[in-house]
Design an enzyme around this catalytic site. Structure first.
Site, PDB file in Angstrom:
ATOM      1  N   LEU A   1     -90.220  39.588 -10.954  1.00  0.00           N
ATOM      2  CA  LEU A   1     -90.910  40.017  -9.740  1.00  0.00           C
ATOM      3  C   LEU A   1     -90.410  39.217  -8.548  1.00  0.00           C
ATOM      4  O   LEU A   1     -89.424  38.494  -8.640  1.00  0.00           O
ATOM      5  CB  LEU A   1     -92.423  39.859  -9.939  1.00  0.00           C
ATOM      6  CG  LEU A   1     -93.027  40.648 -11.111  1.00  0.00           C
ATOM      7  CD1 LEU A   1     -94.507  40.341 -11.253  1.00  0.00           C
ATOM      8  CD2 LEU A   1     -92.797  42.145 -10.947  1.00  0.00           C
TER       9      LEU A   1
ATOM     10  N   LYS B   1     -95.738  24.743 -10.523  1.00  0.00           N
ATOM     11  CA  LYS B   1     -94.441  25.338 -10.847  1.00  0.00           C
ATOM     12  C   LYS B   1     -93.413  25.021  -9.767  1.00  0.00           C
ATOM     13  O   LYS B   1     -93.676  25.171  -8.576  1.00  0.00           O
ATOM     14  CB  LYS B   1     -94.611  26.851 -10.986  1.00  0.00           C
ATOM     15  CG  LYS B   1     -93.314  27.625 -11.204  1.00  0.00           C
ATOM     16  CD  LYS B   1     -93.622  29.094 -11.414  1.00  0.00           C
ATOM     17  CE  LYS B   1     -92.402  29.977 -11.367  1.00  0.00           C
ATOM     18  NZ  LYS B   1     -92.723  31.390 -11.607  1.00  0.00           N
TER      19      LYS B   1
ATOM     20  N   TYR C   1     -95.806  33.045  -8.168  1.00  0.00           N
ATOM     21  CA  TYR C   1     -95.058  34.288  -8.034  1.00  0.00           C
ATOM     22  C   TYR C   1     -94.002  34.339  -9.139  1.00  0.00           C
ATOM     23  O   TYR C   1     -93.533  33.321  -9.631  1.00  0.00           O
ATOM     24  CB  TYR C   1     -94.457  34.486  -6.649  1.00  0.00           C
ATOM     25  CG  TYR C   1     -93.518  33.433  -6.110  1.00  0.00           C
ATOM     26  CD1 TYR C   1     -92.253  33.241  -6.634  1.00  0.00           C
ATOM     27  CD2 TYR C   1     -93.881  32.670  -4.994  1.00  0.00           C
ATOM     28  CE1 TYR C   1     -91.377  32.307  -6.112  1.00  0.00           C
ATOM     29  CE2 TYR C   1     -93.018  31.725  -4.462  1.00  0.00           C
ATOM     30  CZ  TYR C   1     -91.766  31.551  -5.023  1.00  0.00           C
ATOM     31  OH  TYR C   1     -90.902  30.627  -4.505  1.00  0.00           O
ATOM     32  N   CYS C   2     -93.689  35.553  -9.571  1.00  0.00           N
ATOM     33  CA  CYS C   2     -92.748  35.805 -10.665  1.00  0.00           C
ATOM     34  C   CYS C   2     -93.056  34.946 -11.893  1.00  0.00           C
ATOM     35  O   CYS C   2     -92.199  34.199 -12.378  1.00  0.00           O
ATOM     36  CB  CYS C   2     -91.306  35.573 -10.206  1.00  0.00           C
ATOM     37  SG  CYS C   2     -90.072  36.333 -11.308  1.00  0.00           S
ATOM     38  N   PRO C   3     -94.290  35.021 -12.405  1.00  0.00           N
ATOM     39  CA  PRO C   3     -94.635  34.204 -13.569  1.00  0.00           C
ATOM     40  C   PRO C   3     -93.885  34.656 -14.814  1.00  0.00           C
ATOM     41  O   PRO C   3     -93.587  35.840 -14.978  1.00  0.00           O
ATOM     42  CB  PRO C   3     -96.146  34.440 -13.721  1.00  0.00           C
ATOM     43  CG  PRO C   3     -96.378  35.793 -13.120  1.00  0.00           C
ATOM     44  CD  PRO C   3     -95.394  35.911 -11.986  1.00  0.00           C
TER      45      PRO C   3
END
Length: 278
Positions: free
Chosen positions: A93, A160, A147-149
Site C-alpha cells: 500500500l 516502525k 502505513y503499508c503494514p
C-alpha cells in the site's frame, strides 16, 4: 573480516548507487530498474546486486489504493502538499519517499532455496548488520497502525522505521526496503492518514486500508536520538557487503541492458496512465 557463513554471502556483490542521482529521476524509473536487474541477475550464479535509491517528495500508491472510491481527491490532496504520486507494479500500500528515506533493493537469482520468507529474512539479516548499534532492539513483525503494514515491518519499541516488500520476475527476486533515516515518521504517517480520509470519505471499500496512528512510526534518527544520514547508511552498506563477498564492484548498465530497461519503464508509464489521471 569476511563473514562467509552468512546466508547473505555472495562471491560478488555488485552495487548500483542511486542515492544521490535518484533525486533527479522520475520515481517510476526505480521500479523499471529493479525489474531490469531481476532479469539480469536471473542468469548469474552466486552474485547479488544491491541498489540504493532515494527520491524527492513522492507518494507511491499500491494498486489497491489506486482503486479507492475517491482516489482522485486523495491524489489532489497529496499534490497540493508538493508530492508526486505514482502507482507501483508490486504489492503493498501507500508509502512516502523523500530525501530522508533510503531505499535498498537486493536482487538475487531465484531458486529452490529462495522462498518468499527466505527473501524477507535475508533483508532482515542485512538490516541487523547495517544497524548493529541497536540490532538487539529491532523487531520484525506487523505494525498494523502504520502505513503499508506487513509481516516484515521493522520497529523498535513499537515504532516502525522500515517496511520490506518483494517482487519476483523471470527468474529473479527483488527484495526492497524503505528506511526512514531522518525526518519525522509521524508527519509522514499523518500525511498518508489524511490521504485515506480524502480518498475514502466514508464509502465502503473492497479492502481494509490501514487505520493509521502516526505515533506508531518514527525515523531511525528519532528512535536513537542520534542524527543518521542517508550517506552514512549508504557507506555502511558498502562496508557490510564488502564483508559478505569475495569481491565488491560497481554494477555497470551496459548498452544491451537499456532495451530491457526501456520496456520495463514503458510498462510503468502505461500502468500510471491507466490508474492516475490529472
Amino acid at each position: 573480516m569476511k563473514t562467509v557463513h552468512s546466508p547473505l554471502f555472495r562471491k560478488t556483490w555488485s552495487i548500483l548507487d542511486q542515492s544521490n542521482t535518484g533525486l533527479a529521476m522520475n520515481p517510476m524509473q526505480s521500479f523499471a530498474y529493479d525489474d531490469t536487474l531481476c532479469r539480469l541477475v536471473a542468469n548469474e550464479d552466486d552474485i547479488g546486486i544491491a541498489r540504493t535509491w532515494v527520491h524527492d517528495k513522492t507518494i507511491v500508491l499500491g494498486i489497491q489504493d489506486s482503486r479507492l472510491p475517491h482516489v482522485q481527491d486523495g491524489i489532489k490532496f497529496l499534490k497540493e502538499h508538493g508530492y508526486e504520486v505514482i502507482v507501483r507494479n508490486s504489492g503493498g500500500l501507500a508509502v512516502v519517499l523523500d530525501p530522508g528515506v533510503l531505499n535498498i533493493s537486493l536482487l538475487f537469482k531465484d531458486g529452490k532455496d529462495m522462498s518468499i520468507d527466505r527473501g524477507y529474512e535475508l533483508m532482515v539479516e542485512l538490516m541487523k548488520g547495517l544497524l548493529s548499534e541497536f540490532k538487539e532492539d529491532i523487531v520484525d513483525g506487523e505494525i498494523a497502525e502504520s502505513y503499508c503494514p506487513g509481516r516484515y515491518d521493522l520497529s523498535v519499541h513499537g515504532q516502525k522505521f522500515a517496511g520490506i516488500s518483494q517482487r519476483r520476475i523471470r527468474g529473479g527476486v527483488a527484495v526492497q526496503i524503505y528506511l526512514a533515516v531522518s525526518g519525522s515518521g509521524s508527519d509522514r504517517a499523518e500525511l498518508i492518514r489524511k490521504f485515506y480520509d480524502h480518498a475514502v470519505q466514508g464509502v465502503p471499500t473492497k479492502y481494509t486500508y490501514p487505520q493509521i496512528i502516526p505515533e506508531k512510526m518514527a525515523s531511525i534518527s528519532e528512535i536513537t536520538g542520534r542524527k543518521y544520514t542517508v550517506n552514512e547508511l549508504t557507506h555502511q552498506l558498502l562496508l557490510t557487503l564488502q564483508s559478505l563477498s569475495e569481491k565488491l564492484d560497481t554494477f555497470q548498465v551496459k548498452n544491451e541492458h537499456w532495451k530491457i530497461y526501456e520496456e520495463n519503464y514503458e510498462r510503468m508509464l502505461k500502468r500510471n496512465e491507466k490508474l492516475i489521471t490529472d
